[in-house]
Design a protein around this motif. Structure first.
Motif, PDB file in Angstrom:
ATOM      1  N   HIS A 282      56.992  75.863  51.979  1.00 10.17           N
ATOM      2  CA  HIS A 282      58.269  75.156  52.084  1.00 10.17           C
ATOM      3  C   HIS A 282      58.692  74.824  50.656  1.00 10.17           C
ATOM      4  O   HIS A 282      58.268  73.835  50.074  1.00 10.17           O
ATOM      5  CB  HIS A 282      58.096  73.881  52.920  1.00 10.17           C
ATOM      6  CG  HIS A 282      59.373  73.362  53.503  1.00 10.17           C
ATOM      7  ND1 HIS A 282      60.132  74.082  54.400  1.00 10.17           N
ATOM      8  CD2 HIS A 282      60.021  72.178  53.336  1.00 10.17           C
ATOM      9  CE1 HIS A 282      61.187  73.368  54.766  1.00 10.17           C
ATOM     10  NE2 HIS A 282      61.148  72.218  54.129  1.00 10.17           N
ATOM     11  N   ASN A 283      59.508  75.687  50.072  1.00 10.47           N
ATOM     12  CA  ASN A 283      59.880  75.543  48.667  1.00 10.47           C
ATOM     13  C   ASN A 283      60.899  74.433  48.463  1.00 10.47           C
ATOM     14  O   ASN A 283      61.751  74.184  49.321  1.00 10.47           O
ATOM     15  CB  ASN A 283      60.459  76.852  48.129  1.00 10.47           C
ATOM     16  CG  ASN A 283      59.403  77.934  47.981  1.00 10.47           C
ATOM     17  OD1 ASN A 283      58.231  77.646  47.770  1.00 10.47           O
ATOM     18  ND2 ASN A 283      59.823  79.180  48.097  1.00 10.47           N
TER      19      ASN A 283
ATOM     20  N   LEU B 109      56.697  68.628  53.713  1.00  8.66           N
ATOM     21  CA  LEU B 109      55.455  68.770  52.943  1.00  8.66           C
ATOM     22  C   LEU B 109      54.457  67.669  53.313  1.00  8.66           C
ATOM     23  O   LEU B 109      53.251  67.920  53.426  1.00  8.66           O
ATOM     24  CB  LEU B 109      55.755  68.726  51.443  1.00  8.66           C
ATOM     25  CG  LEU B 109      56.595  69.878  50.875  1.00  8.66           C
ATOM     26  CD1 LEU B 109      56.739  69.723  49.362  1.00  8.66           C
ATOM     27  CD2 LEU B 109      55.994  71.230  51.214  1.00  8.66           C
TER      28      LEU B 109
ATOM     29  N   SER C 286      54.365  75.492  47.779  1.00  9.80           N
ATOM     30  CA  SER C 286      55.712  74.989  47.483  1.00  9.80           C
ATOM     31  C   SER C 286      56.033  75.194  46.015  1.00  9.80           C
ATOM     32  O   SER C 286      55.264  74.810  45.137  1.00  9.80           O
ATOM     33  CB  SER C 286      55.831  73.494  47.830  1.00  9.80           C
ATOM     34  OG  SER C 286      57.164  73.055  47.694  1.00  9.80           O
TER      35      SER C 286
END
Length: 336
Positions: free
Chosen positions: A154-155, A179, A191
């Motif tokens: 999950h960037n 996150l 990430s």
């Protein structure tokens, strides 16, 4: 030995980022050799299990429904097709399979049930299983963990200050909450972000500060170079300089010394020499295979030829142990 810190300031990170390039590469390479088997590079394969039709407005993404990018919408893949892709990737040298779905967030429905079954099936192949499915809550994260999920991507994409210019359909806090939910489920975190979005250097430094000051550093930090796609708002963005990529990778390596720093999207535009500089600066992971979801990527055979030339070897799955999350839990209990 580099100290693992969670209190980096923007000024400290900026000083590292702007240091003379050869000094920066040398420092990052030194940290890399202190903390990692520097000649080992993890190979991950990324496949799209559900393509297109996403309601988000991420300015870089060809899968957003509102943009005319030529991406065909596909419903969720059959489990058998995903397992076959995983077996092919493993045979080519990949130790991790990441499954991506063009969702804004996970919903508790049949499609999520299918993803759970995919995670279980790929996990049985003795590969690290990763998912990138958008936002998810604590319960959904726990379901994925129970199915054997090893990592969740999950960037952050860019800095908190720049975020609304790139995405308006969710908030930066939404990203951080996901996150946190992943961490609570004892799933490892993947990430990072994208450079070349039109952000400033200050935005890059701010994003690195956020990542490095999380309660625990992400186990994997992807550094992506924007691949401009016709039909998206960022279609006219110029290619990112390799020196910008090297500075980002080296800075991430220094401030997050235990993390894998992944040389991700944009490798098709980079020569072997440019990629070698990134490995020297601390990159220890790549995505391999002909596509990253919907964008081009070097083939496995090209990457294996590069590995042989540079003296790199693929990192095996679960290098830190399959049960590292359980061990950490036991250590936390012992310390209380």
């Amino acid at each position: 030995m580099a100290e693992v810190r969670h209190n980096w300031t923007k000024e400290e990170i900026a000083e590292i980022y702007h240091s003379p390039l050869l000094d920066l590469i040398y420092r990052a390479a030194t940290v890399h050799r202190e903390n990692k088997d520097y000649a080992e590079v993890q190979i991950s394969s990324l496949i799209s299990v559900k393509t297109g039709g996403c309601p988000e407005d991420c300015a870089y993404c060809p899968q957003a429904a509102r943009y005319q990018t030529g991406v065909n919408v596909h419903a969720i893949l059959p489990k058998e097709e995903v397992v076959a892709a995983a077996e092919k990737a493993k045979a080519a040298g990949a130790s991790r399979l990441c499954m991506g779905a063009a969702w804004r967030e996970v919903r508790d429905n049949r499609d999520f049930d299918k993803v759970i079954e995919m995670v279980k099936a790929v996990n049985e192949l003795d590969m690290e299983v990763c998912c990138t499915l958008g936002m998810l809550n604590e319960h959904q994260a726990q379901r994925l963990a129970d199915a054997g999920l090893y990592a969740y991507n999950h960037n952050l994409d860019t800095s908190e200050e720049d975020y609304k210019r790139i995405i308006t359909t969710r908030t930066y806090d939404d990203r951080l909450q996901t996150l946190e939910n992943v961490r609570k489920a004892k799933i490892t975190v993947c990430s990072g972000g994208i450079i070349g979005l039109g952000e400033t250097v200050e935005d890059r430094i701010s994003m690195l500060k956020t990542l490095s000051n999380l309660p625990k550093h992400p186990e994997s930090v992807p550094v992506n170079a924007l691949v401009p796609i016709q039909g998206t708002p960022l279609e006219a963005q110029p290619r990112v300089s390799v020196w910008d990529m090297v500075r980002m990778i080296a800075t991430a390596r220094i401030i997050m010394p235990k993390s894998a720093v992944r040389l991700s999207a944009g490798r098709t535009e980079m020569s072997t020499v440019e990629q070698a500089l990134c490995f020297m600066a601390g990159a220890s992971s790549i995505f391999a295979g002909e596509k990253l979801l919907t964008t081009p990527n070097p083939s496995f055979s090209d990457d294996m030829a590069m590995f042989e030339l540079l003296g790199l070897t693929p990192r095996p799955a679960f290098k830190n142990g399959r049960l590292n999350q359980v061990a950490e839990q036991q250590q936390e209990v012992a310390e209380v």
